[in-house]
Design an enzyme around this catalytic site. Structure first.
Site, PDB file in Angstrom:
ATOM      1  N   LYS A  67      -0.424  -4.524  -3.010  1.00  0.00           N
ATOM      2  CA  LYS A  67      -1.752  -4.109  -2.543  1.00  0.00           C
ATOM      3  C   LYS A  67      -1.828  -2.600  -2.707  1.00  0.00           C
ATOM      4  O   LYS A  67      -1.339  -1.850  -1.874  1.00  0.00           O
ATOM      5  CB  LYS A  67      -1.954  -4.509  -1.081  1.00  0.00           C
ATOM      6  CG  LYS A  67      -3.402  -4.381  -0.594  1.00  0.00           C
ATOM      7  CD  LYS A  67      -3.774  -2.978  -0.174  1.00  0.00           C
ATOM      8  CE  LYS A  67      -5.203  -2.872   0.319  1.00  0.00           C
ATOM      9  NZ  LYS A  67      -5.637  -1.480   0.532  1.00  0.00           N
ATOM     10  N   SER A 112       0.812  -1.211   0.000  1.00  0.00           N
ATOM     11  CA  SER A 112       0.000   0.000   0.000  1.00  0.00           C
ATOM     12  C   SER A 112       0.849   1.267   0.000  1.00  0.00           C
ATOM     13  O   SER A 112       1.567   1.539  -0.956  1.00  0.00           O
ATOM     14  CB  SER A 112      -0.965  -0.057   1.192  1.00  0.00           C
ATOM     15  OG  SER A 112      -1.900   0.982   1.177  1.00  0.00           O
ATOM     16  N   ASP A 157      10.699   5.521  -9.869  1.00  0.00           N
ATOM     17  CA  ASP A 157      10.401   6.092 -11.187  1.00  0.00           C
ATOM     18  C   ASP A 157      11.175   7.382 -11.439  1.00  0.00           C
ATOM     19  O   ASP A 157      11.594   7.665 -12.563  1.00  0.00           O
ATOM     20  CB  ASP A 157       8.899   6.353 -11.324  1.00  0.00           C
ATOM     21  CG  ASP A 157       8.126   5.097 -11.700  1.00  0.00           C
ATOM     22  OD1 ASP A 157       8.744   4.009 -11.726  1.00  0.00           O
ATOM     23  OD2 ASP A 157       6.910   5.200 -11.961  1.00  0.00           O
TER      24      ASP A 157
END
Length: 414
Positions: free
Chosen positions: A319, A294, A305
């Site tokens: 998740k 999460s 990224d």
């Protein structure tokens, strides 16, 4: 229509209820016919059960059971709460409770451990991500909802709960008895480790955790830290707002951190809103494992990224979905998945997880040995955050990367 006319008053009530759905499908041709057919099957089955089951059963119980089954069929995180469960849920999320310290979801009809929370009874007992809970105090979990399992595991502080657990690779289930404790997590701990490297352990993304992380960073930098390690291993997540706020500490202003996408394609984007509090070239390594989920995955995905950190360890849990709580008029509620999270480069986190730049696994024996060494040092009266790099191959590798002095923008694709 002849069969429907025989349903009696219950059938008429259900039919009236169903027509509200059918109206919405009236302009969709074949789809409307299919929706009508399956709603009719539902009302017929409800009537048959009501009239023929061996014992009397209330319409409320049948409807609640159907809603529970419906949400369980969607995904591991959607759920139906009856009025009592919903009230308990609200109280538990607002206060303290006795439990064992695990985050769980549902998979193939069984409760599965997403992550044990460090420092809790579950963590000390060696509960692992991916463990499947077969029984709670001798009761089979195959017919339980997620909320049923949670309520059976939680209880009065000091009482015990027995879990039967299946772990991949084992020939037979194991029995674990745990004493419930007051679950109050010290979410952020920090220390210096290695040669002037700052180490921050983040256990859960609860309210105002970003303030504590900022304080930790500033204190470590003031002590001369020439690199930082952010440990998100076995962090089950928490608040989206805090995931954004923590990431904010490391990225330049205006960078996309995460976005959500709903069923109709509607997106919501979250950007960094401040200048980073660490120098752009300060080495940063983020540790993750299969218990990172999460909010942890949001932070790791954004820093990966934007090539601001090396992500090291094992693939995360996967998740990353948004659940809304939707109250119903009778005091019950639906917890429903309404969107998924995506990294800045558009990678879906849900079910895929975050793949580390540097993959280093820890064996079960290594994890158990590390836990035991930490436990022994605490028994010797050593308080605070205990870090043992020589017994932790992931932490050891992180220290090695920082010590090497390589610029992160060159190392990130190792």
């Amino acid at each position: 229509m002849r069969k429907l006319n025989k349903l009696g008053s219950l059938g008429i009530a259900i039919l009236t209820f169903s027509l509200g759905f059918i109206v919405g499908f009236a302009s969709q041709g074949k789809q409307a016919e299919d929706e009508y057919k399956y709603l009719r099957i539902f009302t017929d089955a409800l009537k048959i059960v009501k009239d023929n089951y061996v014992e009397p059963v209330s319409t409320k119980d049948l409807i609640y059971g159907a809603l529970n089954g419906m949400t369980r069929a969607l995904d591991p995180f959607s759920a139906f709460f009856d009025p009592k469960q919903y009230e308990n849920f609200k109280q538990e999320t607002e206060g303290e409770f006795g439990g064992i310290g695990i985050e769980i979801g549902m998979e193939k009809g069984r409760p599965i451990v997403i992550s044990p929370i460090e420092g809790t009874p579950a963590y000390r007992a060696g509960i692992k991500p991916g463990d499947i809970i077969l029984e709670v105090d001798g009761e089979d979990t195959s017919n339980m909802s997620l909320m049923d399992v949670v309520q059976r595991i939680r209880g009065k502080v000091g009482t015990k709960v027995r879990l039967s657990i299946y772990r991949k690779g084992m020939d037979k289930p194991i029995m674990v008895e745990l004493e419930r404790a007051l679950i109050k997590i010290e979410s952020v701990k920090w220390t210096m480790v290695g040669e002037n490297v700052g180490y921050i352990k983040l256990s859960q993304f609860n309210e105002k955790v970003s303030v504590q992380v900022e304080r930790a960073i500033k204190e470590l930098l003031a002590k001369g830290a020439n690199g930082l390690i952010l440990d998100l291993r076995n962090d089950p997540g928490g608040l989206l707002s805090e995931a954004v706020n923590v990431t904010d500490l490391f990225l330049p202003e205006g960078k996309l951190i995460v976005y959500t996408k709903s069923r109709n394609g509607e997106t919501q984007r979250y950007f960094s809103r401040r200048k980073p509090i660490i120098p752009d070239d300060l080495p940063l390594v983020v540790l993750i494992n299969r218990g990172s989920a999460s909010a942890s995955e949001i932070v790791a995905g954004a820093l990966q990224d934007h090539k601001r950190a090396i992500i090291l360890g094992e693939k995360s849990y996967g998740k990353a979905s948004v659940q809304n709580i939707i109250p119903m008029e009778d005091g019950s509620a639906l917890k429903l998945t309404v969107a998924y999270y995506y990294t800045p480069l558009g990678k879906l986190i849900h079910k895929s997880g975050i793949t580390p730049d540097v993959e280093i696994a820890m064996t079960e024996k290594q994890e158990e040995a590390l836990r035991e060494a930490i436990r022994q040092r605490k028994l010797q009266g050593k308080n605070g955050l205990i870090v043992i790099p020589e017994m932790d191959p992931q932490l050891s590798k992180a220290l090695e990367l920082i010590k090497s002095g390589q610029k992160l923008r060159r190392v990130a694709n190792i």
